[in-house]
Design an enzyme around this catalytic site. Structure first.
Site, PDB file in Angstrom:
ATOM      1  N   GLY A 299     132.016  42.156  24.321  1.00 42.75           N
ATOM      2  CA  GLY A 299     131.263  43.053  24.819  1.00 42.75           C
ATOM      3  C   GLY A 299     131.904  44.023  25.974  1.00 42.75           C
ATOM      4  N   GLY A 302     131.506  44.185  32.293  1.00 39.34           N
ATOM      5  CA  GLY A 302     130.074  43.818  32.933  1.00 39.34           C
ATOM      6  C   GLY A 302     129.235  43.514  32.131  1.00 39.34           C
ATOM      7  N   GLY A 304     128.535  40.554  30.929  1.00 39.12           N
ATOM      8  CA  GLY A 304     128.054  39.383  31.121  1.00 39.12           C
ATOM      9  C   GLY A 304     128.574  38.000  30.562  1.00 39.12           C
ATOM     10  N   LYS A 305     129.958  38.427  29.776  1.00 40.92           N
ATOM     11  CA  LYS A 305     130.624  37.277  29.391  1.00 40.92           C
ATOM     12  C   LYS A 305     131.045  36.152  30.273  1.00 40.92           C
ATOM     13  CE  LYS A 305     133.757  40.496  28.105  1.00 40.92           C
ATOM     14  NZ  LYS A 305     133.152  41.708  28.937  1.00 40.92           N
ATOM     15  N   GLU A 429     139.553  35.664  28.994  1.00 37.70           N
ATOM     16  CA  GLU A 429     140.623  36.867  29.157  1.00 37.70           C
ATOM     17  C   GLU A 429     142.098  36.302  29.632  1.00 37.70           C
ATOM     18  OE1 GLU A 429     140.710  39.793  28.436  1.00 37.70           O
ATOM     19  OE2 GLU A 429     138.755  40.538  28.295  1.00 37.70           O
TER      20      GLU A 429
HETATM   21  N1  LIG Z   1     128.875  36.105  41.839  1.00 37.12           N
HETATM   22  C1  LIG Z   1     128.147  37.136  41.410  1.00 37.12           C
HETATM   23  N2  LIG Z   1     126.942  37.467  41.942  1.00 37.12           N
HETATM   24  C2  LIG Z   1     126.129  38.518  41.688  1.00 37.12           C
HETATM   25  N3  LIG Z   1     126.442  39.259  40.739  1.00 37.12           N
HETATM   26  C3  LIG Z   1     127.486  38.924  39.913  1.00 37.12           C
HETATM   27  C4  LIG Z   1     128.386  37.891  40.033  1.00 37.12           C
HETATM   28  N4  LIG Z   1     129.193  37.815  39.101  1.00 37.12           N
HETATM   29  C5  LIG Z   1     129.059  38.801  38.255  1.00 37.12           C
HETATM   30  N5  LIG Z   1     127.967  39.633  38.677  1.00 37.12           N
HETATM   31  C6  LIG Z   1     127.337  40.670  37.963  1.00 37.12           C
HETATM   32  O1  LIG Z   1     127.085  40.281  36.621  1.00 37.12           O
HETATM   33  C7  LIG Z   1     127.306  41.162  35.730  1.00 37.12           C
HETATM   34  C8  LIG Z   1     128.263  40.657  34.407  1.00 37.12           C
HETATM   35  O2  LIG Z   1     129.466  40.277  35.102  1.00 37.12           O
HETATM   36  P1  LIG Z   1     130.451  39.483  34.306  1.00 37.12           P
HETATM   37  O3  LIG Z   1     131.565  39.039  35.110  1.00 37.12           O
HETATM   38  O4  LIG Z   1     129.796  38.484  33.808  1.00 37.12           O
HETATM   39  O5  LIG Z   1     130.838  40.459  33.324  1.00 37.12           O
HETATM   40  P2  LIG Z   1     131.999  40.466  32.014  1.00 37.12           P
HETATM   41  O6  LIG Z   1     131.263  40.864  30.936  1.00 37.12           O
HETATM   42  O7  LIG Z   1     132.726  39.193  32.347  1.00 37.12           O
HETATM   43  O8  LIG Z   1     133.000  41.607  32.405  1.00 37.12           O
HETATM   44  P3  LIG Z   1     134.489  42.020  32.461  1.00 37.12           P
HETATM   45  O9  LIG Z   1     134.878  42.216  30.842  1.00 37.12           O
HETATM   46  O10 LIG Z   1     134.789  43.192  33.355  1.00 37.12           O
HETATM   47  O11 LIG Z   1     135.288  40.664  32.781  1.00 37.12           O
HETATM   48  C9  LIG Z   1     127.936  42.449  36.502  1.00 37.12           C
HETATM   49  O12 LIG Z   1     127.169  43.485  36.825  1.00 37.12           O
HETATM   50  C10 LIG Z   1     128.369  41.828  37.875  1.00 37.12           C
HETATM   51  O13 LIG Z   1     128.424  42.670  38.874  1.00 37.12           O
HETATM   52 MG   LIG Z   2     134.575  38.795  32.678  1.00 35.37          MG
END
Ligand SMILES: Nc1ncnc2c1ncn2[C@@H]1O[C@H](COP(=O)(O)OP(=O)(O)OP(=O)(O)O)[C@@H](O)[C@H]1O
Ligand SMILES: [Mg+2]
Length: 510
Positions: A299, A302, A304-305, A429
């Site tokens: 996805g 951001g 949510g993975k 990752e």
């Molecule tokens: N500890 C936290 N407290 C509040 N919000 C958070 C926290 N960690 C992540 N978020 C929010 O949750 C959402 C999802 O974040 P996440 O890290 O799960 O994305 P991701 O899919 O892993 O992205 P990426 O590919 O960039 O790693 C984002 O909008 C982020 O700002």
């Molecule tokens: Mg991530």
């Protein structure tokens, strides 16, 4: 002699209490839920844990002994004084309410200043340690001045608080002396009148005054107890807050005893919702992972993975839905048991200071042979590099692995994860910093080995080659899983996925 002995006995007991408090506090801190740490600056928290207890130590090993010795001296003197003349003694004891009238209001001010001082000291430690830890970022952004300005502001804040405290001390001493002086005048006046009327002898008045001078110092010290206690309460607010918090284990489960021998091989998320601080991130998530299977979470950034990994591993509690292993709910397991099923390579760097060996064996509660460590390093293509280091496995690698390359750090983290006993290996990752060829070799080896261990792999990656050969891909969009299937199936049926893949391919070509 008596006072020295009592001082020692009380202060050594104080030190024992301080030791108990430090142990309790340090243990408690590491049991707090992840959300608590998300809201803290690590240096600040560290400072509070260490410095707040120092204030408590000062109270227990200096204020309390002084107060107790003071009370003993006062009691002894008052008893003798009562024999000399009870009326004068009562007059002498007037010093207590008079002192209290000064020190009690002072207590509130002291409490506030002490709290602000500890906050400011914490902030100063936080800024400094963050600056040192991120010195490269500071230098490359030419942000030295920003950092220094922040530090100067905090030092000035501390200075102003110290001045306030100095002012109070400067006023309190003379004020107490003045009040004592007034009381002396009163006693002398009253005594003189009684000498004149023949009610009291000059010798008794003289002896009484001698006792009074002996006791006035301890009385003033004892009168400061309330204010000192308030000061200590203000300074230790943060550690009391930490101690009163509920540990993450109690927050998130009511474990029944589940046999360790039970063979869990099926992870299931059903209709799961999750929000960070009431901001919804994941909604109605349905997902399955089996051992011997390689699934992927895909996805946009951001989407949510990583959050999904956080809730699967119970770093955060879910708001709705179920997470099961086979037919057992995650709530049936203790946190320790549950986390034991997963071995995770986090997206962020998770190398600790120390050496290769301490990083590889982090948290392992079994004996690991050197051969096992070398085998794990071979899987991640690090064996050659480590074997030519001067101290091989025991070579130190700097804070957070600062002496390693980004890719070496990632590979070390994979080797560490591989060495654990797990049912599911989660790679967030984990190979993003590696070249495609090295990644391929490592992933192929991991696939094979996890299959022989009868374990599953959950991979998160933007790079398509990392996830394309997964048994099932879950595609995350708009807070939920919009589609799942093999790479081919998704490409064929899901236009959003096709678009995502296309954009990703463009990025990879750049
Ligand atoms: N500890 C936290 N407290 C509040 N919000 C958070 C926290 N960690 C992540 N978020 C929010 O949750 C959402 C999802 O974040 P996440 O890290 O799960 O994305 P991701 O899919 O892993 O992205 P990426 O590919 O960039 O790693 C984002 O909008 C982020 O700002
Ligand atoms: Mg991530």
């Amino acid at each position: 002699m008596i006072s020295t002995t009592s001082d020692y006995l009380i202060s050594s007991e104080g030190d024992r209490q301080v030791r108990r408090m430090r142990l309790l506090l340090q243990k408690k801190v590491f049991q707090l839920p992840q959300q608590y740490f998300d809201q803290q600056i690590s240096g600040n928290l560290t400072s509070r844990i260490i410095n707040d207890v120092n204030i408590l130590r000062n109270f227990l090993t200096a204020t309390i002994p002084t107060t107790v010795t003071g009370i003993i001296t006062i009691l002894g003197t008052v008893i003798i004084a009562l024999f000399l003349d009870w009326k004068l003694t009562l007059l002498m004891l007037l010093v207590f309410p008079i002192d209290a009238a000064v020190t009690i209001p002072l207590g509130k001010i002291n409490e506030k200043i002490a709290n602000q001082t500890q906050n400011s000291l914490g902030a100063l430690t936080g800024i400094t340690s963050e600056g040192i830890k991120n010195i490269k970022t500071i230098k490359l952004n030419k942000a030295e001045n920003d950092l220094v300005n922040k530090i100067v502001a905090e030092i000035n804040n501390l200075f102003n608080l110290s001045l306030k405290s100095d002012r109070i001390s400067a006023v309190i001493g003379p004020l107490q002396s003045m009040l004592s002086f007034c009381l002396i005048l009163l006693i002398v006046l009253y005594g003189a009148i009684r000498v004149k009327t023949g009610d009291l002898s000059t010798g008794t008045l003289g002896a009484f005054m001698m006792y009074f001078f002996q006791v006035i110092g301890p009385i003033n010290e004892v009168a400061m107890f309330y204010s000192d206690k308030k000061q200590m309460m203000g300074a230790t607010q943060k550690i009391r807050e930490i101690i009163s918090k509920t540990p993450e284990e109690e927050l998130s489960s009511s474990p029944k005893t589940i046999k360790a021998s039970y063979d869990f091989d099926w992870l299931q998320l059903q209709n799961v919702d999750f929000a960070y601080n009431s901001i919804p991130i994941l909604e109605n998530i349905n997902l399955e992972a089996h051992s011997n299977e390689k699934i992927a979470l895909v996805g946009a950034t951001g989407a949510g993975k990583s959050t999904l990994v956080n809730i699967i591993t119970r770093l955060y509690p879910i708001n709705k839905g179920k997470i099961n292993l086979n037919d057992k709910s995650y709530l049936d397991f203790s946190l320790e048991q549950w986390r034991g099923f997963f071995s995770v390579v986090l997206q962020e760097n998770s190398i600790l200071s120390g050496n290769i060996r301490t990083n590889l064996t982090l948290g392992l509660n079994r004996k690991v042979t050197d051969q096992e460590l070398w085998d794990a390093l071979a899987i991640v293509q690090l064996k050659d590099y480590v074997s030519q280091l001067p101290n091989c496995l025991d070579n130190s690698i700097g804070e957070e692995g600062a002496q390693l390359s980004g890719g070496q750090r990632q590979r070390l983290q994979i080797a560490r994860a591989y060495l654990r006993d797990f049912k599911f290996l989660i790679l967030d990752e984990a190979t993003s910093n590696l070249d495609s060829d090295t990644e391929k070799v490592i992933m192929t080896a991991l696939d094979k080995l996890t299959q022989t261990k009868h374990c599953g792999i959950i991979t998160i990656a933007h790079r398509l080659s990392t996830i394309a050969n997964s048994d099932r891909i879950y595609f995350l969009k708009n807070k939920t899983i919009v589609a799942s299937g093999t790479h081919g199936e998704l490409l064929e049926k899901v236009s959003d996925y096709r678009r995502y893949v296309h954009e990703q391919q463009l990025k990879e070509k750049r």
